[in-house]
Design a protein around this motif. Structure first.
Motif, PDB file in Angstrom:
ATOM      1  N   PRO A   1       0.810  -1.226   0.000  1.00 46.01           N
ATOM      2  CA  PRO A   1       0.000   0.000   0.000  1.00 46.01           C
ATOM      3  C   PRO A   1       0.840   1.272   0.000  1.00 46.01           C
ATOM      4  CG  PRO A   1      -0.830  -1.581   1.616  1.00 46.01           C
ATOM      5  CD  PRO A   1       0.478  -2.105   1.130  1.00 46.01           C
ATOM      6  N   LEU A   2       2.005   1.263   0.666  1.00 46.92           N
ATOM      7  CA  LEU A   2       2.857   2.456   0.676  1.00 46.92           C
ATOM      8  C   LEU A   2       3.420   2.745  -0.710  1.00 46.92           C
ATOM      9  CD1 LEU A   2       4.825   2.008   4.032  1.00 46.92           C
ATOM     10  CD2 LEU A   2       2.870   3.496   3.562  1.00 46.92           C
ATOM     11  N   TRP A   3       3.740   1.686  -1.451  1.00 55.99           N
ATOM     12  CA  TRP A   3       4.198   1.864  -2.830  1.00 55.99           C
ATOM     13  C   TRP A   3       3.083   2.446  -3.693  1.00 55.99           C
ATOM     14  CZ3 TRP A   3       8.308   2.117  -5.908  1.00 55.99           C
ATOM     15  CH2 TRP A   3       8.130   1.942  -7.285  1.00 55.99           C
ATOM     16  N   ASP A   4       1.876   1.940  -3.502  1.00 55.78           N
ATOM     17  CA  ASP A   4       0.741   2.458  -4.271  1.00 55.78           C
ATOM     18  C   ASP A   4       0.514   3.942  -3.984  1.00 55.78           C
ATOM     19  OD1 ASP A   4       0.400  -0.105  -5.238  1.00 55.78           O
ATOM     20  OD2 ASP A   4      -1.141  -0.639  -3.762  1.00 55.78           O
ATOM     21  N   GLU A   5       0.665   4.341  -2.721  1.00 53.11           N
ATOM     22  CA  GLU A   5       0.510   5.753  -2.370  1.00 53.11           C
ATOM     23  C   GLU A   5       1.608   6.595  -3.015  1.00 53.11           C
ATOM     24  OE1 GLU A   5       0.421   6.228   1.828  1.00 53.11           O
ATOM     25  OE2 GLU A   5      -1.293   4.883   2.129  1.00 53.11           O
ATOM     26  N   LEU A   6       2.819   6.050  -3.024  1.00 54.46           N
ATOM     27  CA  LEU A   6       3.934   6.775  -3.632  1.00 54.46           C
ATOM     28  C   LEU A   6       3.689   6.980  -5.125  1.00 54.46           C
ATOM     29  CD1 LEU A   6       6.791   8.003  -3.217  1.00 54.46           C
ATOM     30  CD2 LEU A   6       7.715   5.747  -3.833  1.00 54.46           C
ATOM     31  N   LEU A   7       3.164   5.962  -5.798  1.00 54.30           N
ATOM     32  CA  LEU A   7       2.891   6.094  -7.228  1.00 54.30           C
ATOM     33  C   LEU A   7       1.825   7.144  -7.506  1.00 54.30           C
ATOM     34  CD1 LEU A   7       2.994   2.514  -8.819  1.00 54.30           C
ATOM     35  CD2 LEU A   7       4.725   4.323  -8.860  1.00 54.30           C
ATOM     36  N   GLU A   8       0.852   7.286  -6.607  1.00 59.76           N
ATOM     37  CA  GLU A   8      -0.150   8.329  -6.783  1.00 59.76           C
ATOM     38  C   GLU A   8       0.508   9.706  -6.803  1.00 59.76           C
ATOM     39  OE1 GLU A   8      -3.337   8.096  -4.018  1.00 59.76           O
ATOM     40  OE2 GLU A   8      -3.851   6.013  -4.507  1.00 59.76           O
ATOM     41  N   ASP A   9       1.460   9.903  -5.896  1.00 57.26           N
ATOM     42  CA  ASP A   9       2.207  11.163  -5.905  1.00 57.26           C
ATOM     43  C   ASP A   9       3.064  11.279  -7.160  1.00 57.26           C
ATOM     44  OD1 ASP A   9       1.130  11.705  -3.439  1.00 57.26           O
ATOM     45  OD2 ASP A   9       2.932  11.146  -2.309  1.00 57.26           O
ATOM     46  N   ALA A  10       3.644  10.160  -7.577  1.00 60.15           N
ATOM     47  CA  ALA A  10       4.555  10.167  -8.724  1.00 60.15           C
ATOM     48  C   ALA A  10       3.858  10.562 -10.017  1.00 60.15           C
ATOM     49  CB  ALA A  10       5.205   8.789  -8.873  1.00 60.15           C
ATOM     50  N   HIS A  11       2.596  10.194 -10.147  1.00 57.48           N
ATOM     51  CA  HIS A  11       1.874  10.459 -11.389  1.00 57.48           C
ATOM     52  C   HIS A  11       1.665  11.944 -11.655  1.00 57.48           C
ATOM     53  CE1 HIS A  11       0.115   6.121 -11.188  1.00 57.48           C
ATOM     54  NE2 HIS A  11       1.305   6.163 -11.747  1.00 57.48           N
ATOM     55  N   SER A  12       1.861  12.776 -10.625  1.00 61.95           N
ATOM     56  CA  SER A  12       1.690  14.218 -10.809  1.00 61.95           C
ATOM     57  C   SER A  12       3.013  14.925 -11.103  1.00 61.95           C
ATOM     58  CB  SER A  12       1.068  14.839  -9.551  1.00 61.95           C
ATOM     59  OG  SER A  12       1.940  14.701  -8.433  1.00 61.95           O
ATOM     60  N   ILE A  13       4.100  14.168 -11.212  1.00 61.02           N
ATOM     61  CA  ILE A  13       5.424  14.766 -11.410  1.00 61.02           C
ATOM     62  C   ILE A  13       5.777  14.774 -12.896  1.00 61.02           C
ATOM     63  CG2 ILE A  13       7.884  14.453 -10.980  1.00 61.02           C
ATOM     64  CD1 ILE A  13       7.192  13.342  -8.263  1.00 61.02           C
ATOM     65  N   PRO A  14       6.092  15.950 -13.459  1.00 61.69           N
ATOM     66  CA  PRO A  14       6.520  16.000 -14.865  1.00 61.69           C
ATOM     67  C   PRO A  14       7.898  15.379 -15.023  1.00 61.69           C
ATOM     68  CG  PRO A  14       6.741  18.163 -13.842  1.00 61.69           C
ATOM     69  CD  PRO A  14       6.043  17.285 -12.831  1.00 61.69           C
ATOM     70  N   LEU A  15       8.076  14.570 -16.037  1.00 59.37           N
ATOM     71  CA  LEU A  15       9.342  13.892 -16.261  1.00 59.37           C
ATOM     72  C   LEU A  15      10.208  14.709 -17.211  1.00 59.37           C
ATOM     73  CD1 LEU A  15       8.098  10.199 -16.630  1.00 59.37           C
ATOM     74  CD2 LEU A  15       8.751  11.464 -14.577  1.00 59.37           C
ATOM     75  N   THR A  16      11.465  14.906 -16.843  1.00 61.45           N
ATOM     76  CA  THR A  16      12.384  15.702 -17.654  1.00 61.45           C
ATOM     77  C   THR A  16      13.610  14.880 -17.992  1.00 61.45           C
ATOM     78  OG1 THR A  16      13.467  16.593 -15.675  1.00 61.45           O
ATOM     79  CG2 THR A  16      11.634  17.852 -16.590  1.00 61.45           C
ATOM     80  N   ALA A  17      14.216  15.201 -19.111  1.00 57.32           N
ATOM     81  CA  ALA A  17      15.430  14.512 -19.540  1.00 57.32           C
ATOM     82  C   ALA A  17      16.633  15.098 -18.810  1.00 57.32           C
ATOM     83  CB  ALA A  17      15.623  14.667 -21.052  1.00 57.32           C
ATOM     84  N   PRO A  18      17.691  14.303 -18.647  1.00 60.62           N
ATOM     85  CA  PRO A  18      18.904  14.836 -18.023  1.00 60.62           C
ATOM     86  C   PRO A  18      19.545  15.895 -18.905  1.00 60.62           C
ATOM     87  CG  PRO A  18      19.301  12.641 -18.907  1.00 60.62           C
ATOM     88  CD  PRO A  18      17.821  12.887 -19.030  1.00 60.62           C
ATOM     89  N   SER A  19      20.413  16.699 -18.324  1.00 61.41           N
ATOM     90  CA  SER A  19      21.102  17.742 -19.076  1.00 61.41           C
ATOM     91  C   SER A  19      21.928  17.113 -20.188  1.00 61.41           C
ATOM     92  CB  SER A  19      22.017  18.545 -18.158  1.00 61.41           C
ATOM     93  OG  SER A  19      21.277  19.124 -17.107  1.00 61.41           O
ATOM     94  N   PRO A  20      22.011  17.789 -21.340  1.00 61.95           N
ATOM     95  CA  PRO A  20      22.789  17.215 -22.447  1.00 61.95           C
ATOM     96  C   PRO A  20      24.260  17.098 -22.076  1.00 61.95           C
ATOM     97  CG  PRO A  20      22.190  19.504 -22.892  1.00 61.95           C
ATOM     98  CD  PRO A  20      21.423  19.091 -21.679  1.00 61.95           C
ATOM     99  N   ALA A  21      24.890  16.082 -22.611  1.00 61.69           N
ATOM    100  CA  ALA A  21      26.313  15.871 -22.332  1.00 61.69           C
ATOM    101  C   ALA A  21      27.139  16.993 -22.954  1.00 61.69           C
ATOM    102  CB  ALA A  21      26.751  14.521 -22.902  1.00 61.69           C
ATOM    103  N   PRO A  22      28.250  17.371 -22.311  1.00 65.00           N
ATOM    104  CA  PRO A  22      29.098  18.414 -22.888  1.00 65.00           C
ATOM    105  C   PRO A  22      29.685  17.982 -24.222  1.00 65.00           C
ATOM    106  CG  PRO A  22      30.197  17.305 -21.054  1.00 65.00           C
ATOM    107  CD  PRO A  22      28.783  16.829 -21.053  1.00 65.00           C
ATOM    108  N   ALA A  23      30.077  18.968 -25.010  1.00 55.09           N
ATOM    109  CA  ALA A  23      30.637  18.674 -26.330  1.00 55.09           C
ATOM    110  C   ALA A  23      31.874  17.789 -26.185  1.00 55.09           C
ATOM    111  CB  ALA A  23      30.995  19.973 -27.033  1.00 55.09           C
ATOM    112  N   ARG A  24      32.007  16.841 -27.082  1.00 57.01           N
ATOM    113  CA  ARG A  24      33.124  15.896 -27.032  1.00 57.01           C
ATOM    114  C   ARG A  24      34.438  16.596 -27.382  1.00 57.01           C
ATOM    115  NH1 ARG A  24      33.206  10.409 -27.007  1.00 57.01           N
ATOM    116  NH2 ARG A  24      35.080   9.373 -27.805  1.00 57.01           N
ATOM    117  N   PHE A  25      35.490  16.264 -26.668  1.00 56.41           N
ATOM    118  CA  PHE A  25      36.796  16.862 -26.906  1.00 56.41           C
ATOM    119  C   PHE A  25      37.355  16.373 -28.231  1.00 56.41           C
ATOM    120  CE2 PHE A  25      41.486  16.307 -26.198  1.00 56.41           C
ATOM    121  CZ  PHE A  25      41.819  17.646 -26.364  1.00 56.41           C
TER     122      PHE A  25
END
Length: 376
Positions: free
Chosen positions: A198-222
């Motif tokens: 039940p605690l996992w189910d509650e956590l997922l309810e909160d999770a569903h309201s969180i916008p998902l973002t991609a990680p920052s782009p990798a720096p330019a290759r040397f």
């Protein structure tokens, strides 16, 4: 207790470590700047703004407190917790929480034991969140997924999230990324069913309201072809004689720019200066000095050879005002990062006298990412 000072079982540990008083816990936590500590319903709530979550501790579950330094030289507090019949570790810093992932059997509903072969014994909250996000992005971008490997990774992350929840934390962002992958691929993964929680189910309810973002782009290759003599004009670092021989040697052997190399070597050390040399035959060395009030308090000497695949910590020394500040840990941390940055997978240490004990006292080797061998 055995000959090394370790307890054979949890009962012996509890017998030798009476419960710590709540006021002692709060005093110890006060040494970590930025943490917000409150008392509520017989719990100590420790809000960590950097991760936007909080640990909830019952004072009667705290068996031991020990101020330590983290691998970057930051102040930390190591806490031993009693959880039922188990004794568990928790490490808090000013910006993170490090804890033990839950056992696979505690999250899976299976008569057959399923284990993750590379499950870490400790994980930082920030690492859990980083890896959850990275997995979700990788699954979106990859056209060819190894479902067996993905199943193991999903189980690993689920155990990490469960370990955080066991401490009262609500890692909704990590759960959101985990669930996005599970929704897409869960039916294809070779995993037993998860236990009802039940605690996992509650956590997922909160999770569903969180916008998902991609990680920052990798720096330019040397690109070594674009390297010029002017790239060696880096603050606080001397590269000796800057000429075309140096440029050619760097192009051949070093896979990062002089600026990135310097940033890694000097990270977290605003009062340090370094000298770096790289030779045409693929050998090189680096020397780092740390100052306090214009007095040298720390020294690191590194040597490396690309043809011999050898990276050696020749000397590390802390004196005067540098002692007891976490500087040793910071220098060792930067040394490891430089080795990894240059592509070495082993760090050799020449330890004599007190130095041979210093590394052992820190508990090395620790990280699986970079193996160290400290032998004769």
């Amino acid at each position: 207790m055995n000959e090394h000072g370790h307890f054979h079982d949890n009962a012996a540990f509890r017998e030798h470590n009476p419960v710590v008083e709540g006021i002692e816990i709060e005093r110890a936590l006060a040494d970590l700047p930025g943490l917000e500590i409150t008392r509520s319903q017989d719990l100590i709530q420790i809000h960590i703004p950097a991760i936007q979550d909080e640990v909830r501790l019952a004072p009667e579950a705290v068996l031991q407190l020990e101020p330590i330094f983290g691998p970057r030289g930051e102040r930390a507090l190591e806490i031993v917790l009693l959880d039922g019949d188990e004794v568990r570790p928790l490490i808090l810093t000013a910006d993170d929480a490090v804890f033990e992932p839950a056992a696979e059997s505690s999250v899976l509903d299976s008569q057959i034991a399923v284990t993750v072969s590379n499950m870490p014994h400790l994980v930082a909250y920030s690492e859990m969140e980083r890896d959850s996000r990275a997995l979700a992005v990788s699954c979106q971008e990859s056209a060819d997924l190894n479902l067996a490997s993905l199943g193991g990774t999903m189980l690993l992350l689920r155990c990490m999230i469960a370990g955080a929840m066991r401490l009262g934390m609500r890692p909704a962002t990590s759960a959101a990324y985990w669930d996005s992958v599970w929704t897409e691929f869960g039916e294809d993964l070779m995993l037993p069913p998860f236990r009802a929680d039940p605690l996992w189910d509650e956590l997922l309810e909160d999770a569903h309201s969180i916008p998902l973002t991609a990680p920052s782009p990798a720096p330019a290759r040397f690109d070594p072809a674009n390297l010029t003599q002017s790239d060696f004009s880096v603050p606080r670092v001397s590269f000796g004689r800057i000429d075309e021989e140096l440029v050619d040697a760097w192009r051949q052997w070093i896979r990062v720019s002089p600026e990135v190399f310097a940033e890694c070597l000097l990270d977290g050390l605003p009062d340090a200066e370094a000298s770096v040399a790289i030779y045409p035959d693929g050998g090189g060395e680096a020397s780092l000095r740390v100052y306090a009030d214009e007095t040298a308090v720390g020294l690191v000497q590194l040597g490396f050879s690309f043809p011999n695949d050898d990276f050696t910590l020749d000397e590390i020394r802390i004196t005067g005002a540098g002692k007891g500040t976490g500087l040793f840990q910071r220098l060792l941390f930067n040394t490891e990062r430089v080795a990894e940055l240059l592509g070495f997978d082993e760090l050799h240490v020449h330890a004599t006298g007190i130095g041979s004990y210093a590394l052992a006292a820190l508990g090395y080797p620790k990280a699986p990412g970079l193996r160290r061998r400290t032998g004769g």
